[in-house]
Scaffold this active site. Structure first.
Site, PDB file in Angstrom:
ATOM      1  N   GLU A 150       0.841  -1.192   0.000  1.00  0.00           N
ATOM      2  CA  GLU A 150       0.000   0.000   0.000  1.00  0.00           C
ATOM      3  C   GLU A 150       0.880   1.248   0.000  1.00  0.00           C
ATOM      4  O   GLU A 150       1.950   1.260   0.602  1.00  0.00           O
ATOM      5  CB  GLU A 150      -0.907  -0.002   1.230  1.00  0.00           C
ATOM      6  N   ASP A 166      -4.977  -7.822   6.376  1.00  0.00           N
ATOM      7  CA  ASP A 166      -6.026  -8.709   5.878  1.00  0.00           C
ATOM      8  C   ASP A 166      -5.576 -10.158   5.771  1.00  0.00           C
ATOM      9  O   ASP A 166      -6.384 -11.071   5.934  1.00  0.00           O
ATOM     10  CB  ASP A 166      -6.515  -8.234   4.507  1.00  0.00           C
TER      11      ASP A 166
END
Length: 397
Positions: A150, A166
């Site tokens: 990210e 996640d």
């Protein structure tokens, strides 16, 4: 678009300001940040399958969702549908094993996905892009080996992280070359660390091994986060109840002191449980916020009963509580946040997923839950005037 991305990068980019726009966060750039920055992708995985790379995100200037090609050119997603419609093929051919390739990343808040052997399946709804959700057995990406990093690139610089919020899957590290030519990196596992995480989960009683997903050919694909473990029934919903109950009992008769800002040691909040609610008061004794006793879902997701809005009071307190629950420090230290990693994950009831991941990181840093940046234990690199970014794909061993 990306709940966990916003929460982590907003925190990282905004150490001095708790807002989530990512448009005005971070220190002033030392020099103008260009419209795009080179990202060198090195494939050290040792895997022979084709590698596919995706750069997906949101333009910070307009909020428009889309993808960037290898040259860093932005392409807006077309309108989606209900049911979702196939997204355009945004894949970039990645470097073969043992090779490197460079793409450009634009001023985005987004994700760099990579997958081995198969292209990922993305769809569009009327609300935008549907991200892979492999906790769903019907997700078309369930049997694909993939992962993502990210980043946010804006006028104040680059924030780039590795993430396991996640899931824990195909390993990689991230880095940035600073304006002075030096390079910093994070996210690399110790030798044998990839298998070490799965071995730790398999050896942990209480259902933690159920987080591991394996393909029919025997390939271990990933371990789901405990949030998804609870949501899917892989972990019992009561997995944290004993610890949560002990915390609530302790602070019925004693005070939890939260000092949420390292640069504001005089800003303190005092928590006591009364009537099942942990109420926090400020230095004047006024109640500023309160929390119902959380469940495992709220703790693992740092949401619901531990919601953390981007404000100056409830959000910072909630972040601190969430980190303390994950790291099981709330009983041993009434002054939070506790930032000394030697004391983390020592209770028998703890986030064993985060414990296993941090134990196998070369520098001890990871994003194993959304607010793993409390106390600066996150796997994040940042520079206000980046010359180049790095994404290195590591062996699955």
């Amino acid at each position: 678009m990306l709940r966990t991305l916003r929460s982590r990068l907003a925190a990282a980019a905004g150490a001095a300001a708790l807002v989530g726009t990512l448009l005005t966060l971070g220190p002033p750039a030392q020099a103008a940040v260009p419209a795009s920055v080179p990202l060198k992708i090195t494939n050290n995985s040792g895997r022979g399958e084709p590698l596919y790379v995706y750069n997906l995100g949101t333009l910070l200037t307009t909020g428009q969702q889309g993808w960037a090609d290898a040259n860093g050119t932005f392409h807006a997603w077309p309108a989606g549908g209900n049911p979702p419609t196939p997204a355009p093929d945004a894949s970039i051919t990645g470097p073969a094993a043992g090779r490197s390739a460079t793409i450009r990343i634009p001023k985005f808040s987004g994700r760099i996905y990579f997958s081995y052997g198969q292209k990922l399946v993305f769809r569009l709804t009327t609300g935008g892009l549907v991200q892979p959700a492999v906790q769903n057995p019907a997700d078309p990406n369930r049997n694909i080996l993939f992962n993502w990093s990210e980043y946010t690139l804006n006028d104040a610089g680059l924030w780039l992280n590795s993430t396991q919020v996640d899931m824990f899957s195909a390993p990689y590290s991230v880095g940035v070359q600073r304006a002075d030519g030096s390079t910093v990196s994070t996210g690399r596992l110790k030798a044998g660390g990839y298998n070490g995480v799965f071995d730790a989960l398999r050896g942990q009683a209480g259902g933690w091994a159920n987080l591991i997903q394996t393909r029919s050919d025997g390939t271990v694909l990933r371990a789901l986060s405990p949030l998804y473990g609870v949501e899917t029934g892989a972990l019992p919903r009561t997995v944290l109840d004993d610890y949560i109950n002990r915390v609530w009992q302790k602070y019925t008769t004693s005070t939890l002191t939260v000092t949420p800002f390292a640069d504001q040691p005089g800003t303190k909040y005092y928590g006591r449980v009364s009537g099942g609610v942990m109420n926090f008061t400020n230095g004047s004794g006024a109640v500023v916020t309160g929390f119902q006793k959380p469940d495992a879902d709220s703790v693992f997701g740092c949401h619901r009963l531990l919601d953390a809005p981007n404000d100056a009071v409830r959000g910072p307190i909630s972040r601190t509580l969430c980190a303390g629950f994950h790291r099981s420090t709330l009983l041993v230290n009434p002054n939070q946040p506790d930032t000394t990693s030697a004391g983390f994950y020592q209770d028998a009831v703890t986030d064993h997923y985060a414990r296993a991941i941090h134990a196998q990181m070369a520098d001890g840093k990871a994003y194993a839950f959304a607010f793993d940046d409390v106390g600066h234990h996150e796997s994040l690199v940042h520079d206000g005037s980046p010359l180049q970014a790095y994404l290195t794909l590591d062996p699955l061993s």
